[in-house]
Design a protein around this motif. Structure first.
Motif, short mmCIF file in Angstrom:
data_model
loop_
_atom_site.label_atom_id
_atom_site.label_comp_id
_atom_site.label_asym_id
_atom_site.label_seq_id
_atom_site.Cartn_x
_atom_site.Cartn_y
_atom_site.Cartn_z
N GLN A 9 -36.30 -85.99 24.74
CA GLN A 9 -35.30 -86.84 24.10
C GLN A 9 -35.99 -87.73 23.08
OE1 GLN A 9 -31.86 -86.89 25.21
NE2 GLN A 9 -32.54 -85.07 26.31
N PRO A 131 -33.60 -93.49 30.66
CA PRO A 131 -33.56 -94.32 29.45
C PRO A 131 -34.57 -95.47 29.56
CG PRO A 131 -31.35 -93.76 30.12
CD PRO A 131 -32.26 -93.30 31.22
N ARG A 136 -33.22 -97.08 25.73
CA ARG A 136 -32.25 -97.88 26.48
C ARG A 136 -31.56 -98.89 25.57
NH1 ARG A 136 -34.15 -100.83 31.86
NH2 ARG A 136 -34.28 -102.63 30.50
N GLY A 138 -30.99 -98.41 22.39
CA GLY A 138 -30.10 -97.62 21.53
C GLY A 138 -29.50 -96.48 22.33
N SER A 139 -29.70 -95.27 21.84
CA SER A 139 -29.22 -94.09 22.56
C SER A 139 -30.31 -93.04 22.57
CB SER A 139 -27.95 -93.55 21.89
OG SER A 139 -28.25 -93.11 20.57
N ASN A 141 -31.14 -88.92 22.40
CA ASN A 141 -30.59 -87.66 21.92
C ASN A 141 -31.65 -86.58 22.09
OD1 ASN A 141 -28.04 -88.69 20.70
ND2 ASN A 141 -29.51 -89.90 19.54
#
Length: 171
Positions: A9, A131, A136, A138-139, A141
């Motif tokens: 990620q 996260p 954590r 933000g996001s 992906n």
């Protein structure tokens, strides 16, 4: 406990943001009355920040050292960080107490560093992690095509200098 996200990620935070690192170092262990109030002051401030997201605070991570603690915070903007530092009761009280008590000796030290990060001017990778950090704040992906190497995730192009990417293999 946060759930582990399998695979690779990368973090994404839209727009510019601020990374603020603050820490305290215990210089004289026997002077508990000097350093313990400094360490205890962070709890109420962080509780206030997590409760009032409109202040611009995104998230924080704690790190213990052999002599103290460091906290990495993520903020939406420098102006919001500064506004909190100069205007909120919990922070002002802790700041005044530190200046009054701790500056009278060398029992405890405190530091901070502030980094203003422009939109997209960062890189991250998380492999089989919950996260954490920017992920954590933000996001998270999945790492996609064209983002396999650190250089690519940072928006700097391919592996660079004709060298292969030293990044972890894809999952």
């Amino acid at each position: 406990m946060a759930k582990v996200i399998p695979g690779r990620q990368m973090a994404q935070i839209e727009g510019p943001f601020v990374v603020f690192i603050i820490g305290a170092r215990i210089n004289k262990w026997y002077a508990v009355h000097k350093w313990l109030p400094v360490l205890r002051s962070m709890g109420p401030m962080l509780q206030e920040l997590y409760t009032n997201k409109e202040l611009g605070f995104l998230d924080a991570s704690f790190f213990m050292t052999g002599r103290g603690v460091s906290i990495v915070q993520y903020w939406r903007s420098y102006d919001q960080l500064e506004h909190y530092a100069r205007g909120k009761a919990n922070h002002l009280t802790a700041w005044k107490n530190f200046n009054r008590k701790a500056r009278s000796g060398e029992a405890v030290g405190i530091y901070h560093e502030t980094y203003m990060v422009e939109n997209g001017a960062y890189e991250s990778i998380y492999v089989n992690m919950p996260p954490t950090g920017m992920g954590r704040a933000g996001s998270l992906n999945p790492v996609g095509s064209g983002r396999e190497s650190s250089r690519e995730r940072a928006g700097l192009g391919g592996a660079g200098q004709g060298e292969p990417s030293p990044d972890l293999p894809t999952s």
